[in-house]
Scaffold this active site. Structure first.
Site, PDB file in Angstrom:
ATOM      1  N   GLU A  60      60.565  -9.890  34.110  1.00 56.42           N
ATOM      2  CA  GLU A  60      59.144 -10.200  34.308  1.00 56.42           C
ATOM      3  C   GLU A  60      58.236  -9.049  33.884  1.00 56.42           C
ATOM      4  O   GLU A  60      57.121  -9.266  33.418  1.00 56.42           O
ATOM      5  CB  GLU A  60      58.880 -10.563  35.778  1.00 56.42           C
ATOM      6  CG  GLU A  60      59.401 -11.933  36.181  1.00 56.42           C
ATOM      7  CD  GLU A  60      60.884 -11.951  36.492  1.00 56.42           C
ATOM      8  OE1 GLU A  60      61.490 -10.864  36.580  1.00 56.42           O
ATOM      9  OE2 GLU A  60      61.446 -13.061  36.654  1.00 56.42           O
ATOM     10  N   HIS A 129      59.783 -18.734  46.300  1.00 57.19           N
ATOM     11  CA  HIS A 129      59.657 -19.986  45.559  1.00 57.19           C
ATOM     12  C   HIS A 129      58.520 -20.851  46.091  1.00 57.19           C
ATOM     13  O   HIS A 129      58.241 -21.911  45.541  1.00 57.19           O
ATOM     14  CB  HIS A 129      60.972 -20.764  45.612  1.00 57.19           C
ATOM     15  CG  HIS A 129      62.087 -20.103  44.868  1.00 57.19           C
ATOM     16  ND1 HIS A 129      62.723 -18.989  45.345  1.00 57.19           N
ATOM     17  CD2 HIS A 129      62.648 -20.377  43.663  1.00 57.19           C
ATOM     18  CE1 HIS A 129      63.661 -18.627  44.467  1.00 57.19           C
ATOM     19  NE2 HIS A 129      63.619 -19.439  43.436  1.00 57.19           N
TER      20      HIS A 129
END
Lengths: 326, 332
Positions: A60, A129
């Protein structure tokens, strides 16, 4: 015309911009061959090639950092993070560099990157999540933070975000991805990035919200209507910069305000909205404002999720509280 | 290299040393605020590498010890000094200071205060150049300390995977702030650390500018010809502390003296004198002229430049006047 979901509207917007602007490139984990974890980038690599739709390693920091170097040269990267909670390794690059490129170069360069991420709860997964940490980004000068909540707004706001010369953190309420459908003509018309949307007009109470909470808030407004209370529902959509004028105008009319968000309560964006109303519209208020929010706890797993998220019942209770003041 | 270029290069080395010395004085006079990291001792690395690059065309990016890289890349010394002074005429209009020199007009893409952070940005610059099909390369200067950040490894993997035109220049000055390399790093030869990523690399003396230029030329050719990234390590030494607040208590006077014997200006000056290209008298004349230029032009410019306007404090955060094209009709 066939109706499409938010997921399809986002894909339609990406496809539209990639077709008309060769500087638009898509990058992220599994966005190419696989079409993205939520299939938002489906079909793009087939149409525009692997050079413009790039599968990156699970890295990322690189997704956020490389996109800045590319944007500095006039490319318009649309970078996808698989989940909002996965952004944090790349957070440093976003807040330390993407948001500051314009300032460091005194406007000679800007950073036209869109950082997309599925956002919020609704899929029964814990922590990373399902969390909604938009306030972290809203706090940073030099970033726009945008959260669409309908197919039409998903399309128009994503187009605007890609075309905007500054970095946009674009958070997609994943619970809504396939919940509703709308006609969304593929006409390339963008929506403004500095305005709230009044979804429902009403004279008695202002309900301010964004993201997936639009769903519960609208349900609450319908219940209230049956009880003879007319609620005005505002979708903030662009969290930063905040269009406080539209909210103040509504509060001027209703005198009562409830802010609803999924994110944890302390220092959430709701606190900022309530603070600004206090500063600029205190004399219009007939009752203390209320916030209906997630709790100051870690986003829980599976069955506890529904107890964490603001429910229609909690919204109605807050409205009842503000309506009791006469 | 012909004698006139050699003289010019030698003058540049002295200029950069004197520039940094004068910056130190300005800091002590409190004309320069915040933090200041000086490059004295390492001049041959940036000067030699960028002598072989196409400055103004190639992208150059580095850490916070960035004044010399910026100037050699093409930034005006006056604007760099004015930036240190925090003046409106500075390269970032006096908003960045020492650690954030930035001059996109010559593709100097910034000094960065955060260790290791420019790695992904450099890869992005290289990616952009590759996508646009130009023959530009990205040159990323960082220290040995930066290589213990995760960004180092993530960038090496992607740069190699995507065959990006990026040259990593590691300026190994043996200290990560105040920690000597063997106390922070298992594999101390930095060029050996990149082999796991399939990147070609080499290690050289960073104090001899002829050595630097020869190695840099080969590395730059490698990158520009499409063979992918290259990692080049130069062994060097900074004379001053990490920043102005550093008393250098972590290293010995003997070690410092050894390195000062290998001073890049001394080495190159002696070579030019032995070759009959420069005399001691010419060097003295050169030094005097440089000091005058720094004082009468550069410092004067910085001193006399206006302060940034307070009303500009909130400028350059987001687009103040978005193009109407970006605003479409309201829908819901």
């Amino acid at each position: 015309m066939s109706e499409i979901t938010i997921a399809e509207a986002l894909n339609q917007a990406l496809n539209h911009e990639m077709a008309i602007d060769e500087n638009v490139v898509v990058m992220g984990e599994d966005v190419g061959v696989n079409g993205g974890v939520f299939r938002i980038t489906k079909g793009l690599q087939e149409r525009y090639g692997a050079e413009r739709v790039m599968d990156t390693p699970l890295s990322e920091t690189m997704i956020s950092g490389m996109s800045i170097g590319m944007a500095a040269q006039g490319l318009k990267p649309v970078a996808e993070f698989q989940f909002m909670g996965f952004i944090y390794p790349g957070f440093d690059q976003i807040i330390s560099h993407a948001s500051r490129l314009r300032n460091r170069t005194r406007g000679r360069l800007t950073c036209p990157v869109v950082y997309r991420a599925p956002y919020g709860s609704g899929i029964h997964a814990p922590e990373h999540h399902s969390e909604s940490t938009e306030a972290l980004f809203a706090h940073i000068p030099g970033l726009r933070v945008v959260i669409p909540s309908s197919p039409a707004r998903a399309y128009g706001l994503l187009l605007a975000s890609i075309r905007d010369p500054d970095p946009v953190v674009f958070l997609e309420p994943k619970r809504l991805y396939r919940m509703m459908k709308q006609d969304v003509p593929d006409n390339g018309e963008a929506l403004p990035l500095d305005q709230c949307f009044v979804l429902r007009e009403g004279k008695d109470v202002t309900l301010v919200t964004w993201g997936a909470m639009i769903h519960e808030t609208r349900q609450a407004a319908e219940t209230l209507e049956a009880e003879g209370i007319e609620a005005e529902v505002i979708d903030v959509a662009t969290i930063k910069p905040l269009d406080i004028e539209t909210i103040l105008k509504s509060v001027q009319k209703t005198g009562r305000c409830v802010v609803i968000h999924e994110a944890a309560r302390t220092c959430g964006v709701g606190a900022e909205i309530v603070a600004q109303i206090s500063e600029k519209g205190l004399m219009d208020l007939l009752a203390p404002m209320q916030r209906v929010t997630g709790y100051d706890t870690i986003m829980p797993y599976n069955k506890l999720e529904k107890h964490y998220m603001p429910s229609v019942g909690r919204i109605l209770l807050a409205v009842k509280t503000v309506m009791e003041y006469v | 290299m012909n004698p006139s270029d050699q003289k010019r290069l030698f003058r540049e080395l002295i200029f950069y040393r004197r520039f940094e010395d004068r910056t130190y004085e300005a800091y002590m006079e409190r004309k320069v605020g915040g933090f200041l990291h000086l490059y004295s001792g390492q001049e041959a690395v940036a000067t030699g590498v960028l002598e072989k690059a196409r400055c103004g065309h190639d992208y150059v990016i580095t850490g916070y010890r960035d004044h010399v890289h910026a100037m050699k890349a093409g930034a005006s010394p006056k604007e760099v000094m004015a930036e240190l002074y925090g003046k409106e005429t500075g390269s970032s209009k006096g908003r960045g200071g020492s650690m954030h020199i930035f001059d996109p007009t010559v593709n100097f893409m910034g000094g960065y205060a955060l260790v290791g952070q420019p790695f992904p940005l450099a890869a992005g610059l290289a990616m952009g150049a590759k996508m646009k099909g130009t023959d530009q390369i990205a040159i990323c200067f960082l220290g040995d300390g930066a290589n213990n950040q995760g960004t180092f490894h993530e960038t090496l993997n992607m740069a190699s995977l995507w065959n990006l035109p990026v040259l990593f220049v590691c300026e190994n000055n043996l200290y990560a702030i105040g920690t000597v390399i063997h106390r922070s790093t298992v594999v101390q030869d930095q060029y050996k650390r990149v082999s796991g990523y399939g990147i070609e690399s080499s290690q050289h003396d960073g104090q001899d500018i002829d050595v630097v230029m020869e190695a840099a030329e080969k590395a730059i050719d490698h990158v520009r010809s499409g063979k992918g990234p290259y990692f080049i390590e130069f062994m060097t030494y900074r004379y001053r502390g990490h920043s102005m607040s550093d008393s250098k208590s972590y290293r010995s006077k003997e070690e410092e003296a050894e390195w000062i014997n290998r001073d890049p200006i001394l080495i190159y000056g002696n070579r030019l004198k032995e070759a009959g290209i420069l005399s001691e008298k010419e060097i003295k004349k050169m030094e005097t002229a440089i000091d005058e230029e720094i004082e009468n032009e550069i410092i004067k410019f910085a001193e006399e430049s206006p302060e940034p306007k307070v009303e500009d404090l909130s400028k350059y955060v987001l687009d103040d006047n978005p193009d109407p094209r970006w605003i479409g009709p309201l829908q819901s």
